[in-house]
Motif scaffolding. Structure first.
Motif, short mmCIF file in Angstrom:
data_model
loop_
_atom_site.label_atom_id
_atom_site.label_comp_id
_atom_site.label_asym_id
_atom_site.label_seq_id
_atom_site.Cartn_x
_atom_site.Cartn_y
_atom_site.Cartn_z
N ASN A 33 0.86 -1.19 0.00
CA ASN A 33 0.00 0.00 0.00
C ASN A 33 0.89 1.23 0.00
O ASN A 33 1.65 1.44 0.94
N TRP A 34 0.80 2.01 -1.06
CA TRP A 34 1.63 3.21 -1.15
C TRP A 34 0.92 4.25 -2.01
O TRP A 34 0.13 3.92 -2.88
N LEU A 35 1.22 5.49 -1.71
CA LEU A 35 0.72 6.60 -2.52
C LEU A 35 1.82 7.64 -2.67
O LEU A 35 2.47 7.99 -1.69
N ASN A 36 2.02 8.11 -3.88
CA ASN A 36 2.88 9.25 -4.11
C ASN A 36 1.95 10.46 -4.07
O ASN A 36 1.01 10.53 -4.86
N VAL A 37 2.19 11.38 -3.14
CA VAL A 37 1.33 12.55 -2.98
C VAL A 37 2.13 13.82 -3.29
O VAL A 37 3.32 13.89 -3.00
N ALA A 38 1.46 14.79 -3.88
CA ALA A 38 2.13 16.05 -4.24
C ALA A 38 1.13 17.20 -4.15
O ALA A 38 -0.07 17.02 -4.37
N VAL A 101 -4.89 25.41 -3.97
CA VAL A 101 -3.87 24.37 -3.91
C VAL A 101 -4.46 23.12 -4.56
O VAL A 101 -5.63 22.80 -4.35
N THR A 102 -3.66 22.47 -5.39
CA THR A 102 -4.09 21.25 -6.05
C THR A 102 -3.35 20.07 -5.44
O THR A 102 -2.12 20.08 -5.34
N ALA A 103 -4.12 19.08 -5.01
CA ALA A 103 -3.57 17.87 -4.40
C ALA A 103 -3.70 16.73 -5.39
O ALA A 103 -4.77 16.52 -5.97
N ASN A 110 -4.29 -2.05 -1.50
CA ASN A 110 -4.87 -3.40 -1.50
C ASN A 110 -4.99 -3.98 -2.91
O ASN A 110 -6.01 -4.55 -3.29
N GLY A 111 -3.95 -3.77 -3.70
CA GLY A 111 -3.88 -4.35 -5.03
C GLY A 111 -4.58 -3.56 -6.13
O GLY A 111 -4.55 -3.97 -7.28
N ARG A 112 -5.25 -2.46 -5.80
CA ARG A 112 -5.91 -1.68 -6.84
C ARG A 112 -5.20 -0.34 -7.05
O ARG A 112 -4.65 0.22 -6.12
N HIS A 113 -5.28 0.12 -8.27
CA HIS A 113 -4.68 1.41 -8.62
C HIS A 113 -5.52 2.52 -8.01
O HIS A 113 -6.75 2.50 -8.06
N VAL A 114 -4.85 3.51 -7.42
CA VAL A 114 -5.50 4.67 -6.82
C VAL A 114 -4.99 5.92 -7.52
O VAL A 114 -3.78 6.05 -7.73
N GLU A 115 -5.91 6.80 -7.89
CA GLU A 115 -5.52 8.07 -8.48
C GLU A 115 -6.48 9.13 -7.97
O GLU A 115 -7.69 8.90 -7.88
N TYR A 116 -5.93 10.28 -7.60
CA TYR A 116 -6.74 11.35 -7.02
C TYR A 116 -6.17 12.69 -7.44
O TYR A 116 -4.96 12.88 -7.45
#
Length: 142
Positions: A33-38, A101-103, A110-116
């Motif tokens: 489980n990981w997210l690259n956030v900017a 501000v844009t996040a 859990n094995g699925r792609h996450v995009e936000y």
């Protein structure tokens, strides 16, 4: 008389066979489980804000790394099953000052792609709606 080289190869293969189940068990105890956030100033992704980005790692065993508020960010995401938009909004007052501000985030939960991606009126509104996920400020010491 057995060949020493054959005996050594057989012994090595036997050790590897014994080690394989332990490695497989370890792989099952942690999820990737990981997210690259900017964070970006304004409504585009051309100018990074402050500490530009972080890669948040949340392991099943509770270890959270790669982010200044990793433990809380992982708890926020776990409660929303990795869906940033599903994080419970916090009550409170934010100033009515427009400083967009844009996040943005992408990764795997859990094995699925996450995009936000979402633009907020200001940093306070963003934190109220996304918890600690995009709080890239360095925690105060003392």
């Amino acid at each position: 008389m057995p060949n020493p080289r054959t005996t050594a190869v057989a012994a090595t293969l036997a050790l590897l066979a014994l080690a394989a189940p332990a490695t497989a068990a370890q792989a099952r105890t942690t999820t990737a489980n990981w997210l690259n956030v900017a964070l970006f100033a304004g409504s585009d992704d051309k100018q990074l804000v402050g500490r530009d980005s972080a890669t948040l790692h949340c392991a099943d065993d509770g270890v959270a790394t790669g982010h200044p508020h990793a433990a809380q960010a992982c708890r926020d995401l776990a409660a929303a099953d990795g869906d940033v938009a599903g994080i419970a909004h916090r009550d409170g007052m934010c100033p009515m000052i427009y400083s967009a501000v844009t996040a943005k985030a992408y990764g795997t939960w859990n094995g699925r792609h996450v995009e936000y991606s979402k633009t907020f009126a200001n940093d306070c509104v963003m934190k109220a709606q996304t918890g600690a996920v995009f709080d890239l400020s360095v925690p105060a010491t003392g």
